[in-house]
Design a protein around this motif. Sequence first.
Motif, PDB file in Angstrom:
ATOM      1  N   ASP A 124      36.693  37.309  32.046  1.00  0.00           N
ATOM      2  CA  ASP A 124      36.531  38.869  31.509  1.00  0.00           C
ATOM      3  C   ASP A 124      36.011  40.182  32.548  1.00  0.00           C
ATOM      4  N   VAL A 125      36.930  40.326  33.386  1.00  0.00           N
ATOM      5  CA  VAL A 125      36.739  41.363  34.527  1.00  0.00           C
ATOM      6  C   VAL A 125      35.933  42.831  34.097  1.00  0.00           C
ATOM      7  N   TYR A 126      34.836  43.323  34.283  1.00  0.00           N
ATOM      8  CA  TYR A 126      34.302  43.922  34.317  1.00  0.00           C
ATOM      9  C   TYR A 126      34.279  45.203  35.038  1.00  0.00           C
ATOM     10  N   LEU A 127      35.016  46.628  34.471  1.00  0.00           N
ATOM     11  CA  LEU A 127      34.982  47.475  35.365  1.00  0.00           C
ATOM     12  C   LEU A 127      34.438  48.351  34.481  1.00  0.00           C
ATOM     13  N   ARG A 128      34.483  50.026  34.997  1.00  0.00           N
ATOM     14  CA  ARG A 128      33.094  50.908  34.463  1.00  0.00           C
ATOM     15  C   ARG A 128      34.024  52.378  34.170  1.00  0.00           C
ATOM     16  N   ASP A 129      34.034  52.417  33.542  1.00  0.00           N
ATOM     17  CA  ASP A 129      34.924  53.544  33.310  1.00  0.00           C
ATOM     18  C   ASP A 129      34.761  54.955  34.213  1.00  0.00           C
ATOM     19  N   GLY A 135      45.709  40.779  36.007  1.00  0.00           N
ATOM     20  CA  GLY A 135      45.770  40.051  37.157  1.00  0.00           C
ATOM     21  C   GLY A 135      45.797  41.103  38.125  1.00  0.00           C
ATOM     22  N   GLU A 136      46.089  42.370  37.899  1.00  0.00           N
ATOM     23  CA  GLU A 136      45.575  43.634  39.288  1.00  0.00           C
ATOM     24  C   GLU A 136      43.691  43.347  39.340  1.00  0.00           C
ATOM     25  N   ARG A 137      43.134  43.586  38.031  1.00  0.00           N
ATOM     26  CA  ARG A 137      41.822  43.481  37.652  1.00  0.00           C
ATOM     27  C   ARG A 137      41.262  42.709  38.387  1.00  0.00           C
ATOM     28  N   GLN A 138      41.441  40.808  38.246  1.00  0.00           N
ATOM     29  CA  GLN A 138      41.328  40.147  38.515  1.00  0.00           C
ATOM     30  C   GLN A 138      40.921  40.487  40.701  1.00  0.00           C
ATOM     31  N   ARG A 139      41.941  41.291  41.002  1.00  0.00           N
ATOM     32  CA  ARG A 139      42.046  41.071  42.553  1.00  0.00           C
ATOM     33  C   ARG A 139      41.114  42.271  42.651  1.00  0.00           C
ATOM     34  N   ILE A 140      40.961  43.348  41.648  1.00  0.00           N
ATOM     35  CA  ILE A 140      39.972  44.039  41.605  1.00  0.00           C
ATOM     36  C   ILE A 140      38.557  43.417  41.995  1.00  0.00           C
ATOM     37  N   ALA A 141      38.623  42.634  41.447  1.00  0.00           N
ATOM     38  CA  ALA A 141      37.306  41.911  41.198  1.00  0.00           C
ATOM     39  C   ALA A 141      36.803  41.207  42.245  1.00  0.00           C
ATOM     40  N   ILE A 142      38.259  40.535  43.068  1.00  0.00           N
ATOM     41  CA  ILE A 142      38.618  39.706  44.291  1.00  0.00           C
ATOM     42  C   ILE A 142      38.266  41.138  45.683  1.00  0.00           C
ATOM     43  N   GLU A 174      36.360  30.496  35.184  1.00  0.00           N
ATOM     44  CA  GLU A 174      38.119  30.950  34.832  1.00  0.00           C
ATOM     45  C   GLU A 174      38.860  31.806  34.931  1.00  0.00           C
ATOM     46  N   ALA A 175      38.938  32.202  36.472  1.00  0.00           N
ATOM     47  CA  ALA A 175      39.130  33.651  37.016  1.00  0.00           C
ATOM     48  C   ALA A 175      40.787  33.872  36.006  1.00  0.00           C
ATOM     49  N   THR A 176      41.275  32.654  36.139  1.00  0.00           N
ATOM     50  CA  THR A 176      43.527  32.683  35.905  1.00  0.00           C
ATOM     51  C   THR A 176      43.744  32.464  34.491  1.00  0.00           C
ATOM     52  N   SER A 177      42.309  31.899  33.611  1.00  0.00           N
ATOM     53  CA  SER A 177      43.034  31.292  31.809  1.00  0.00           C
ATOM     54  C   SER A 177      43.595  32.334  31.554  1.00  0.00           C
ATOM     55  N   HIS A 178      43.653  33.601  31.661  1.00  0.00           N
ATOM     56  CA  HIS A 178      44.688  34.347  30.748  1.00  0.00           C
ATOM     57  C   HIS A 178      45.974  34.777  30.881  1.00  0.00           C
ATOM     58  N   LEU A 179      46.270  34.713  32.423  1.00  0.00           N
ATOM     59  CA  LEU A 179      47.282  35.642  33.423  1.00  0.00           C
ATOM     60  C   LEU A 179      48.317  34.318  33.085  1.00  0.00           C
ATOM     61  N   ASP A 180      49.792  35.021  33.205  1.00  0.00           N
ATOM     62  CA  ASP A 180      50.973  33.849  33.422  1.00  0.00           C
ATOM     63  C   ASP A 180      50.673  33.519  34.873  1.00  0.00           C
ATOM     64  N   MET A 181      51.849  32.945  35.298  1.00  0.00           N
ATOM     65  CA  MET A 181      52.086  31.989  36.277  1.00  0.00           C
ATOM     66  C   MET A 181      52.156  33.150  37.855  1.00  0.00           C
ATOM     67  N   ARG A 182      53.018  34.135  37.227  1.00  0.00           N
ATOM     68  CA  ARG A 182      52.928  35.383  38.578  1.00  0.00           C
ATOM     69  C   ARG A 182      52.008  36.028  38.712  1.00  0.00           C
ATOM     70  N   ARG A 183      51.085  36.360  37.693  1.00  0.00           N
ATOM     71  CA  ARG A 183      49.649  36.793  38.088  1.00  0.00           C
ATOM     72  C   ARG A 183      48.621  36.257  38.781  1.00  0.00           C
ATOM     73  N   GLU A 184      48.933  34.705  38.031  1.00  0.00           N
ATOM     74  CA  GLU A 184      47.441  33.003  38.424  1.00  0.00           C
ATOM     75  C   GLU A 184      48.530  33.346  39.968  1.00  0.00           C
ATOM     76  N   GLU A 185      49.288  33.205  40.921  1.00  0.00           N
ATOM     77  CA  GLU A 185      49.463  32.433  41.944  1.00  0.00           C
ATOM     78  C   GLU A 185      49.110  34.114  42.524  1.00  0.00           C
TER      79      GLU A 185
END
Length: 201
Positions: A47-52, A105-112, A127-138
């Motif tokens: 669950d990546v936290y991004l500020r508004d 997936g984009e939020r995860q990569r912003i966190a990266i 568990e950073a990819t647990s909610h992503l589909d296969m393409r986004r996880e890749e």
Amino acid sequence: PESPPTIISLACGMVRPARGHVVVSGVDTNSSSEEDVWRSVALVSQDVYLRDGTLRDNLNYGREDATDDELRAALQIAGLDELFAGLPDKLDTLVGQRGKRFSGGERQRIAIARAVLRDSGLLILDEATSHLDMRREESVLDAVERIGHDRAVLVVAHRLSAVERVDRIVMLEQGRVVETGSHASLIAAGGPYARMHRAGS
């Protein structure tokens, strides 16, 4: 593989080991403050936290001195250069509440990208990819692989696809180490990891 939360707590210095030592980027957590340990760690969770605010605000959180060139370079390393090119206001693009402008997936990569900017010696994926589909996880794992050449990466996951690329897998059952090795060697061994992999296939 099953991993108790204390693994991350130990790596981040939030819990100290009852026996032995945990050393993160040369820092012994037993003799360092939690703040000192955190300086060596970057954490990307499911669950990546991004500020508004703007993309810039979210990227340089903890690295307020980062230049725009550094921010763009971090986005490129995280595999977001094409997305960035299509943003109308580039670094000044508003991400929306909790980052709703972007996909999971984009939020995860912003966190990266944020982790790249912090330049920590240890990157933890919880568990950073647990909610992503296969393409986004890749795409997320591709980004992790790009930055993993010059730092340690600790992947905590139940989803086996998230650990197949790593150099060393530690298989835990009820908090105890039962196997260690590469994906290929553990599959060949036919033990608990191989059985879990077959069950998940």
